[in-house]
Write an enzyme that holds these catalytic residues in place. Structure first.
Site, PDB file in Angstrom:
ATOM      1  N   CYS A  12     -75.956 -66.428 -55.836  1.00  0.00           N
ATOM      2  CA  CYS A  12     -74.907 -66.680 -54.852  1.00  0.00           C
ATOM      3  C   CYS A  12     -75.119 -68.098 -54.327  1.00  0.00           C
ATOM      4  CB  CYS A  12     -74.859 -65.635 -53.741  1.00  0.00           C
ATOM      5  SG  CYS A  12     -76.258 -65.605 -52.624  1.00  0.00           S
ATOM      6  N   CYS A  86     -70.342 -68.077 -56.461  1.00  0.00           N
ATOM      7  CA  CYS A  86     -70.862 -69.432 -56.669  1.00  0.00           C
ATOM      8  C   CYS A  86     -69.997 -70.228 -57.636  1.00  0.00           C
ATOM      9  CB  CYS A  86     -72.321 -69.406 -57.115  1.00  0.00           C
ATOM     10  SG  CYS A  86     -72.621 -68.561 -58.659  1.00  0.00           S
ATOM     11  N   CYS A  90     -72.889 -71.940 -62.149  1.00  0.00           N
ATOM     12  CA  CYS A  90     -73.834 -71.287 -63.043  1.00  0.00           C
ATOM     13  C   CYS A  90     -73.579 -71.709 -64.493  1.00  0.00           C
ATOM     14  CB  CYS A  90     -73.692 -69.774 -62.896  1.00  0.00           C
ATOM     15  SG  CYS A  90     -75.017 -68.862 -63.662  1.00  0.00           S
TER      16      CYS A  90
END
Length: 134
Positions: A12, A86, A90
């Site tokens: 997160c 997020c 990533c």
């Protein structure tokens, strides 16, 4: 990763609430079959104390956790990558299982509003662990 074990990464933004709670549940529920990592795209200075208190209510201690920055090697080492708000922070590697869990951010919320988030995380982690079981 040990033979027969799956590595799950929870990500997160701040690695202070949602991902820490998910990691706590995964450690408690996954037993010897799951290795757990958690990280954040912009980690906070400390784990959210309300998240710590909410998890303590269900017997899981995340007080000793420390938010940390997401590393490419975390993703590379993981079989399953769970993101929670997020966005595109990533990295994506072929052959990994990715899921994005839409969950409210507990930052700044009172414990009465964090408990339902905790329970939503618990339900998702229970389903994930059951799905990963050999």
């Amino acid at each position: 990763m040990a033979a027969g074990r799956m590595t799950v990464l929870f990500v997160c933004v701040h690695n202070a609430g949602r991902s820490q709670m998910a990691a706590g549940f995964a450690c408690a529920l996954g037993g010897d079959g799951v290795d757990v990592l958690s990280a954040g795209s912009e980690p906070a200075d400390r784990t959210n104390p309300v998240a710590v208190a909410a998890m303590a209510e269900v017997g899981i201690d995340i007080a000793g956790t420390q938010p940390r920055v997401l590393a490419v090697d975390d993703v590379r080492a993981s079989d399953v990558v769970i993101t929670m708000g997020c966005g595109d922070a990533c990295p994506v590697f072929p052959g990994k299982r990715y899921e994005d869990w839409a969950l409210d951010d507990p930052a700044g919320l009172p414990i009465e509003q964090v408990r339902p988030i905790r329970e939503a995380i618990r339900a998702r982690v229970e389903a994930l662990v059951a799905d990963l079981a050999p």
